[in-house]
Design an enzyme around this catalytic site. Structure first.
Site, PDB file in Angstrom:
ATOM      1  N   SER A   1       0.839  -1.190   0.000  1.00 15.76           N
ATOM      2  CA  SER A   1       0.000   0.000   0.000  1.00 15.76           C
ATOM      3  C   SER A   1       0.877   1.244   0.000  1.00 15.76           C
ATOM      4  O   SER A   1       2.106   1.143   0.004  1.00 15.76           O
ATOM      5  CB  SER A   1      -0.893   0.006   1.233  1.00 15.76           C
ATOM      6  OG  SER A   1      -0.077   0.237   2.375  1.00 15.76           O
ATOM      7  N   LYS A   2       0.226   2.382   0.030  1.00 12.92           N
ATOM      8  CA  LYS A   2       0.942   3.667   0.042  1.00 12.92           C
ATOM      9  C   LYS A   2       1.929   3.739   1.199  1.00 12.92           C
ATOM     10  O   LYS A   2       2.974   4.348   1.112  1.00 12.92           O
ATOM     11  CB  LYS A   2      -0.066   4.815   0.182  1.00 12.92           C
ATOM     12  CG  LYS A   2      -0.795   5.101  -1.103  1.00 12.92           C
ATOM     13  CD  LYS A   2      -1.206   6.570  -1.153  1.00 12.92           C
ATOM     14  CE  LYS A   2      -1.911   6.892  -2.459  1.00 12.92           C
ATOM     15  NZ  LYS A   2      -3.336   6.939  -2.342  1.00 12.92           N
TER      16      LYS A   2
END
Ligand code: GLU
Length: 460
Positions: free
Chosen positions: A245-246
């Protein structure tokens, strides 16, 4: 049979690392076998699809040189085709109209949950009489179209290109929706029509799509078409082994471009996120990856996204470029800061490339070659406070031929005259001329800089 693969992103966001990897493996697959690679934008979900995302996906694909041979096709422009085959399925009794309202469906699920049963469509609209269906259609009642999953279909199996044989019991599937009541096709339905219509032979995608594959196989069967070969790639994880994810620094591909990564390096890095080509090596060109590609090399285990590896690969690819080419690539980053790239900058590249992680780093490490208004680092600031003498040094250097050897000799002579220790004096000169406390060999650095620039700063 000639190979044809595709990348079919939904434009609901930027092209992220996982999507880019999927695109890349389909690309490698096609190129390896002399086939073609199709780009198809799956934009039938009007609420989540955005034209600016489609545009951005194309830009990112071009940047990565994932050059498609056909397309981009847009599903939103192919509605007639989906309609045509839905009608055919209805006519042949392979699909049926479902008039259930969202409230009715919710109530049905509620009852199933209460009984501890799995929630699935109970097929009630498949039992409506033809007259009743006709009446409801004529009355203008909205309906979805559902596939009639054959009761006795048994086990749906395919030989996955990555995972080997996979079997799923058709009893786990209900009569799923092909066309929503607003007339838009569902992903599973449109994807089958398009993959067939476009002659796709091999589908590589993330393993999150495994539950969709049996549904798609049933649609192929209902239409009497041969399904392509499917391969499902493992997920990409962050270094902490959770879904990427980010938080792990994974962002849209264009962010890597803007950070100063080379597309060649990103291409290389993404390829290693799915397969092991040679355990003793991690730097490859695109051409090498095409040649080495083999679907049997696609990993079975989740790939781990390691930003340090990306930096390493980027540096290696920067080193593979000629200095003039590398300077060309640095140019936009310099210009973004209002700096102008000049031919002499090329000479600094060999001195700095080892210290660069990205293209952007050059501009930051060597701001002093672009402007007299360069940053002075903390340590250089302290060194400058020593206020060592420099009077006369510029004249001495001015008389010297401008190469590392003579620059060194002049500096040593000056230090000796003034009884200064080279170990203390040379860092001072570096700080005066560049504002930095660290950097490449001072004499080579000065040699690479224009003489008048160095003298000007000494006189200042
Ligand atoms: N539009 C789908 C997605 O973005 C495509 C999946 C597939 O490759 O079939 O996930």
């Amino acid at each position: 049979m000639s190979v044809k693969t595709r990348f079919a992103p939904s434009p609901t966001g930027y092209l992220h690392v996982g999507g880019a990897r999927t695109a890349l493996f389909n690309y490698l697959f096609a190129k390896k076998y002399g086939g073609s690679f199709v780009l198809r934008i799956e934009d039938t979900d009007p609420e989540r699809s955005k034209p600016e995302y489609s545009e951005q996906i194309l830009i990112s694909m071009k940047w990565l040189s994932l050059d498609w041979d056909e397309g981009p096709y847009y599903q939103s422009q192919r509605m007639e085709l989906y309609k045509k085959f839905a009608e055919k399925l209805l006519e042949e009794g392979k699909a049926y109209r479902c008039f259930c309202t969202p409230e009715e469906l919710e109530q049905m699920r509620e009852e199933q949950r209460a009984k501890g049963l799995p929630t699935r469509y109970d097929g009630r609209c498949s039992r409506l009489s033809p007259e009743e269906v006709k009446r409801r259609v004529e009355a203008g009642m909205p309906y979805a179209i559902r596939l009639k999953v054959p009761q006795d279909r048994g086990v749906i199996a395919w030989k996955d290109l990555v995972k080997g044989p996979i079997e799923i019991d058709s009893k786990e599937l209900d009569d799923f929706v092909l066309v929503r009541s607003d007339g838009t096709p569902t992903y599973n339905y449109a994807v089958v029509i398009d993959d067939y219509d476009m002659g796709i032979t091999h589908v590589l995608r993330g393993e999150d799509h495994i539950p969709n594959t049996p549904k798609q196989i049933l649609i192929y069967e209902a239409l009497g078409w041969k399904a392509p070969a499917f391969g499902h790639m493992p997920m990409i994880l962050g270094k902490d082994k959770t879904k990427l994810s980010k938080r792990h620094g994974a962002v849209g591909v264009e962010a890597y471009r803007d950070e100063g990564f080379l597309p060649e390096a990103m291409f290389n890095f993404l390829a290693l996120l799915g397969a092991s080509f040679d355990p003793n090596r991690d730097v490859y060109t695109k051409q090498e990856l095409i040649e080495l590609f083999d679907e049997n090399k696609i990993g079975l285990h989740p790939a781990v996204f390691d930003p340090d590896k990306l930096y390493h690969i980027n540096r290696e690819h920067m080193k593979m470029l000629s200095t003039s080419e590398l300077l060309e690539r640095i140019k936009p980053f310099a210009e973004a800061k209002g700096y102008k790239v000049e031919p002499f900058h090329e000479q600094l590249i060999p001195l700095l490339v080892e210290r660069m992680h990205t293209l952007k780093d050059f501009v930051e490490l060597a701001d002093y070659i672009f402007t007299d208004d360069y940053t002075v680092d903390q340590k250089a600031q302290e060194i400058l406070e020593k206020n060592f003498p420099v009077e006369g040094l510029a004249d001495m250097l001015a008389a010297a031929p401008w190469d590392a050897e003579h620059i060194e000799a002049a500096l040593r002579e000056y230090a000796a005259q003034k009884e200064l220790k080279p170990r203390e004096y040379f860092p001072y000169i570096r700080a005066v001329v560049t504002g930095k406390s660290v950097g490449p060999s001072l004499f080579h650095l000065l040699e690479a800089m224009p003489k008048d620039m160095v003298l000007r700063r000494l006189k200042r």
